[in-house]
Design a protein around this motif. Structure first.
Motif, PDB file in Angstrom:
ATOM      1  N   PRO A 132       0.784  -1.182   0.236  1.00 19.50           N
ATOM      2  CA  PRO A 132      -0.044   0.125   0.008  1.00 19.50           C
ATOM      3  C   PRO A 132       0.804   1.336  -0.056  1.00 19.50           C
ATOM      4  O   PRO A 132       0.608   2.402  -0.556  1.00 19.50           O
ATOM      5  CB  PRO A 132      -1.071  -0.083   1.340  1.00 19.50           C
ATOM      6  CG  PRO A 132      -0.149  -1.067   2.056  1.00 19.50           C
ATOM      7  CD  PRO A 132       0.460  -2.015   1.163  1.00 19.50           C
ATOM      8  N   ILE A 133       2.020   1.138   0.521  1.00 17.88           N
ATOM      9  CA  ILE A 133       2.903   2.563   0.438  1.00 17.88           C
ATOM     10  C   ILE A 133       3.357   2.629  -1.172  1.00 17.88           C
ATOM     11  O   ILE A 133       3.313   3.882  -1.233  1.00 17.88           O
ATOM     12  CB  ILE A 133       4.257   2.084   1.477  1.00 17.88           C
ATOM     13  CG1 ILE A 133       3.986   2.048   2.755  1.00 17.88           C
ATOM     14  CG2 ILE A 133       5.261   3.317   1.231  1.00 17.88           C
ATOM     15  CD1 ILE A 133       5.041   1.853   3.731  1.00 17.88           C
ATOM     16  N   LEU A 134       3.519   1.561  -1.677  1.00 27.99           N
ATOM     17  CA  LEU A 134       4.123   1.856  -2.907  1.00 27.99           C
ATOM     18  C   LEU A 134       2.741   2.372  -3.709  1.00 27.99           C
ATOM     19  O   LEU A 134       2.817   3.391  -4.766  1.00 27.99           O
ATOM     20  CB  LEU A 134       4.441   0.654  -3.912  1.00 27.99           C
ATOM     21  CG  LEU A 134       5.759  -0.010  -3.295  1.00 27.99           C
ATOM     22  CD1 LEU A 134       6.094  -1.084  -4.260  1.00 27.99           C
ATOM     23  CD2 LEU A 134       6.873   1.027  -3.209  1.00 27.99           C
ATOM     24  N   HIS A 135       1.680   2.098  -3.504  1.00 26.82           N
ATOM     25  CA  HIS A 135       0.515   2.668  -4.317  1.00 26.82           C
ATOM     26  C   HIS A 135       0.290   4.093  -3.829  1.00 26.82           C
ATOM     27  O   HIS A 135      -0.041   4.914  -4.734  1.00 26.82           O
ATOM     28  CB  HIS A 135      -0.905   1.751  -3.971  1.00 26.82           C
ATOM     29  CG  HIS A 135      -0.728   0.515  -4.620  1.00 26.82           C
ATOM     30  ND1 HIS A 135      -1.359   0.220  -5.970  1.00 26.82           N
ATOM     31  CD2 HIS A 135      -0.393  -0.833  -4.389  1.00 26.82           C
ATOM     32  CE1 HIS A 135      -1.227  -0.931  -6.201  1.00 26.82           C
ATOM     33  NE2 HIS A 135      -0.609  -1.657  -5.272  1.00 26.82           N
ATOM     34  N   GLY A 136       0.470   4.568  -2.650  1.00 27.12           N
ATOM     35  CA  GLY A 136       0.331   5.760  -2.200  1.00 27.12           C
ATOM     36  C   GLY A 136       1.492   6.724  -2.993  1.00 27.12           C
ATOM     37  O   GLY A 136       1.102   7.713  -3.501  1.00 27.12           O
ATOM     38  N   LEU A 137       2.544   6.164  -3.339  1.00 28.23           N
ATOM     39  CA  LEU A 137       3.739   6.861  -3.783  1.00 28.23           C
ATOM     40  C   LEU A 137       3.253   7.057  -5.335  1.00 28.23           C
ATOM     41  O   LEU A 137       3.686   7.955  -5.955  1.00 28.23           O
ATOM     42  CB  LEU A 137       4.783   6.173  -3.653  1.00 28.23           C
ATOM     43  CG  LEU A 137       5.631   6.319  -2.261  1.00 28.23           C
ATOM     44  CD1 LEU A 137       6.837   5.371  -2.071  1.00 28.23           C
ATOM     45  CD2 LEU A 137       5.972   7.536  -1.978  1.00 28.23           C
ATOM     46  N   ALA A 138       2.768   6.066  -5.869  1.00 25.18           N
ATOM     47  CA  ALA A 138       2.352   5.922  -7.367  1.00 25.18           C
ATOM     48  C   ALA A 138       1.432   6.995  -7.469  1.00 25.18           C
ATOM     49  O   ALA A 138       1.308   7.752  -8.582  1.00 25.18           O
ATOM     50  CB  ALA A 138       1.788   4.514  -7.771  1.00 25.18           C
ATOM     51  N   ALA A 139       0.511   7.138  -6.633  1.00 30.74           N
ATOM     52  CA  ALA A 139      -0.640   8.183  -6.753  1.00 30.74           C
ATOM     53  C   ALA A 139       0.231   9.604  -6.704  1.00 30.74           C
ATOM     54  O   ALA A 139      -0.259  10.354  -7.407  1.00 30.74           O
ATOM     55  CB  ALA A 139      -1.780   8.214  -5.644  1.00 30.74           C
ATOM     56  N   ARG A 140       1.000   9.550  -5.797  1.00 30.10           N
ATOM     57  CA  ARG A 140       1.800  11.098  -5.671  1.00 30.10           C
ATOM     58  C   ARG A 140       2.552  11.291  -6.888  1.00 30.10           C
ATOM     59  O   ARG A 140       2.446  12.398  -7.464  1.00 30.10           O
ATOM     60  CB  ARG A 140       2.770  10.993  -4.601  1.00 30.10           C
ATOM     61  CG  ARG A 140       3.485  12.122  -4.506  1.00 30.10           C
ATOM     62  CD  ARG A 140       4.737  11.680  -3.394  1.00 30.10           C
ATOM     63  NE  ARG A 140       5.895  12.544  -3.508  1.00 30.10           N
ATOM     64  CZ  ARG A 140       6.851  12.307  -2.699  1.00 30.10           C
ATOM     65  NH1 ARG A 140       6.812  11.509  -1.577  1.00 30.10           N
ATOM     66  NH2 ARG A 140       8.021  12.861  -2.908  1.00 30.10           N
ATOM     67  N   ILE A 141       3.192  10.372  -7.618  1.00 28.03           N
ATOM     68  CA  ILE A 141       3.882  10.327  -9.060  1.00 28.03           C
ATOM     69  C   ILE A 141       3.088  10.874 -10.008  1.00 28.03           C
ATOM     70  O   ILE A 141       3.039  11.727 -10.972  1.00 28.03           O
ATOM     71  CB  ILE A 141       4.624   9.287  -9.184  1.00 28.03           C
ATOM     72  CG1 ILE A 141       5.799   9.104  -8.186  1.00 28.03           C
ATOM     73  CG2 ILE A 141       5.261   9.347 -10.656  1.00 28.03           C
ATOM     74  CD1 ILE A 141       6.672   7.798  -8.421  1.00 28.03           C
ATOM     75  N   LEU A 142       1.838  10.084  -9.817  1.00 27.14           N
ATOM     76  CA  LEU A 142       0.996  10.495 -11.098  1.00 27.14           C
ATOM     77  C   LEU A 142       0.256  11.820 -10.886  1.00 27.14           C
ATOM     78  O   LEU A 142       0.036  12.824 -11.719  1.00 27.14           O
ATOM     79  CB  LEU A 142      -0.306   9.656 -10.940  1.00 27.14           C
ATOM     80  CG  LEU A 142      -0.207   8.201 -11.584  1.00 27.14           C
ATOM     81  CD1 LEU A 142      -1.233   7.328 -11.195  1.00 27.14           C
ATOM     82  CD2 LEU A 142       0.168   8.094 -13.036  1.00 27.14           C
ATOM     83  N   HIS A 143       0.352  12.400  -9.882  1.00 27.42           N
ATOM     84  CA  HIS A 143      -0.258  13.822  -9.444  1.00 27.42           C
ATOM     85  C   HIS A 143       0.906  14.750 -10.048  1.00 27.42           C
ATOM     86  O   HIS A 143       0.737  15.845 -10.668  1.00 27.42           O
ATOM     87  CB  HIS A 143      -0.731  14.100  -8.023  1.00 27.42           C
ATOM     88  CG  HIS A 143      -1.022  15.346  -7.782  1.00 27.42           C
ATOM     89  ND1 HIS A 143       0.013  16.472  -7.301  1.00 27.42           N
ATOM     90  CD2 HIS A 143      -2.349  16.016  -7.573  1.00 27.42           C
ATOM     91  CE1 HIS A 143      -0.695  17.600  -7.275  1.00 27.42           C
ATOM     92  NE2 HIS A 143      -2.021  17.376  -7.267  1.00 27.42           N
ATOM     93  N   ASP A 144       2.018  14.504  -9.826  1.00 30.04           N
ATOM     94  CA  ASP A 144       3.385  15.143 -10.298  1.00 30.04           C
ATOM     95  C   ASP A 144       3.115  15.225 -11.730  1.00 30.04           C
ATOM     96  O   ASP A 144       3.270  16.297 -12.470  1.00 30.04           O
ATOM     97  CB  ASP A 144       4.579  14.712  -9.778  1.00 30.04           C
ATOM     98  CG  ASP A 144       4.747  14.940  -8.188  1.00 30.04           C
ATOM     99  OD1 ASP A 144       4.169  15.771  -7.712  1.00 30.04           O
ATOM    100  OD2 ASP A 144       5.533  14.477  -7.686  1.00 30.04           O
ATOM    101  N   LEU A 145       2.872  14.053 -12.427  1.00 32.83           N
ATOM    102  CA  LEU A 145       2.938  13.787 -14.034  1.00 32.83           C
ATOM    103  C   LEU A 145       1.865  14.839 -14.482  1.00 32.83           C
ATOM    104  O   LEU A 145       2.013  15.326 -15.554  1.00 32.83           O
ATOM    105  CB  LEU A 145       2.885  12.611 -14.426  1.00 32.83           C
ATOM    106  CG  LEU A 145       4.075  11.692 -13.965  1.00 32.83           C
ATOM    107  CD1 LEU A 145       3.736  10.147 -14.361  1.00 32.83           C
ATOM    108  CD2 LEU A 145       5.286  11.994 -14.891  1.00 32.83           C
ATOM    109  N   ALA A 146       0.813  14.912 -13.687  1.00 34.56           N
ATOM    110  CA  ALA A 146      -0.502  15.549 -14.349  1.00 34.56           C
ATOM    111  C   ALA A 146      -0.126  17.075 -14.075  1.00 34.56           C
ATOM    112  O   ALA A 146      -0.860  17.847 -14.582  1.00 34.56           O
ATOM    113  CB  ALA A 146      -1.458  15.323 -13.707  1.00 34.56           C
ATOM    114  N   GLY A 147       0.818  17.525 -13.594  1.00 31.42           N
ATOM    115  CA  GLY A 147       1.152  18.973 -13.538  1.00 31.42           C
ATOM    116  C   GLY A 147       0.755  19.733 -12.139  1.00 31.42           C
ATOM    117  O   GLY A 147       0.519  20.885 -12.261  1.00 31.42           O
TER     118      GLY A 147
END
Length: 255
Positions: free
Chosen positions: A240-255
């Motif tokens: 679940p920690i990785l999934h939380g980090l993935a959501a954070r990265i997706l947010h960054d990629l979305a600008g």
């Protein structure tokens, strides 16, 4: 698919001394418009670095720049950590498997040595094919293989080159989810001890495989601060920690 349990001593016994890569002042322009400029990137010794970013920011061009095959990108400084030339000390794995259709799996895996006029290390090739689960398909042509088998053959061919630096451009993007997950596990085991740069669009893939995660984004593109997840790759896909980090990265990629 077989259970890929890797004997790392077999795969590393002939590997050249690990090196890192330092790139400074990378630049890429299209039609006078900068895609990226003044870009810096490090590939640490013996670690896997994963590079994420939206389409069009120059990730593949950056990979080709390091490989020395980019006609459009340039760098002010591109050196190995030991000061020796980079040429001849890296292997490149494209997002397409690029298997030659008229050669069987064994001949595709050993193609590099034969093109250079070197004696093929048949024992090492056989061990690599065994490790990637293709020993029984060594005499088969690529057309008879599944997509996952072709990618495993391409991975074996890349490792057969026995280079300390590995560059990989979206190598698993065309595969189904389960095959991709298994090949991620396999790649993490096979890349242990080598210096690798993996370009991917998938945050979870980066988080499973990377010691360091970098995001290239913006216009012109800039490199973000590195993210270094805890634990050694391959990390569990259900963490679940990785999934939380993935959501954070997706947010960054979305600008």
């Amino acid at each position: 698919m077989p259970d890929f349990e890797i004997d790392r001593t077999v795969l590393q016994q002939s590997m050249a001394r690990p090196i890192g890569i330092e790139l400074r002042g990378g630049a890429l322009n299209y039609g006078g418009t900068p895609v990226f400029e003044e870009l810096d990137l490090d590939i640490p010794v013996g670690r896997t670095t994963c590079l994420l970013g939206p389409s069009g920011v120059g990730k593949s061009s950056l990979l080709r720049l390091i490989a020395g095959i980019s006609p459009e990108a340039e760098a002010q400084r591109l050196v190995a950590s030991d000061g020796a030339p980079i040429a001849g000390r890296l292997a490149f794995m494209d997002q397409r498997d690029l298997l030659l259709p008229w050669l069987n799996v064994f001949d595709n895996v050993t193609l590099g040595a034969r093109l250079r006029g070197e004696t093929v290390d048949r024992h090492r090739a056989g061990l690599l094919l065994q490790r990637v689960g293709l020993a029984d398909q060594a005499e088969m042509l690529p057309a008879a293989l599944s997509g996952g088998m072709r990618q495993r053959a391409a991975l074996a061919r890349t490792l057969m080159e026995d280079r300390p630096v590995i560059l990989m451009d979206e190598p698993f993007s065309a595969l189904d989810a389960l095959t991709r997950l298994r090949l991620q596990d396999l790649a993490a085991q096979l890349l242990a001890g080598r210096s690798a740069l993996l370009v991917t669009h998938d945050p979870m893939e980066a988080l499973r495989l990377g010691h360091r995660i970098l995001v290239l984004s913006g216009d012109p593109a800039r490199m973000g601060d590195p993210l270094e997840p805890l634990g050694e790759p391959p990390r569990p896909a259900d963490d679940p920690i990785l999934h939380g980090l993935a959501a954070r990265i997706l947010h960054d990629l979305a600008g």
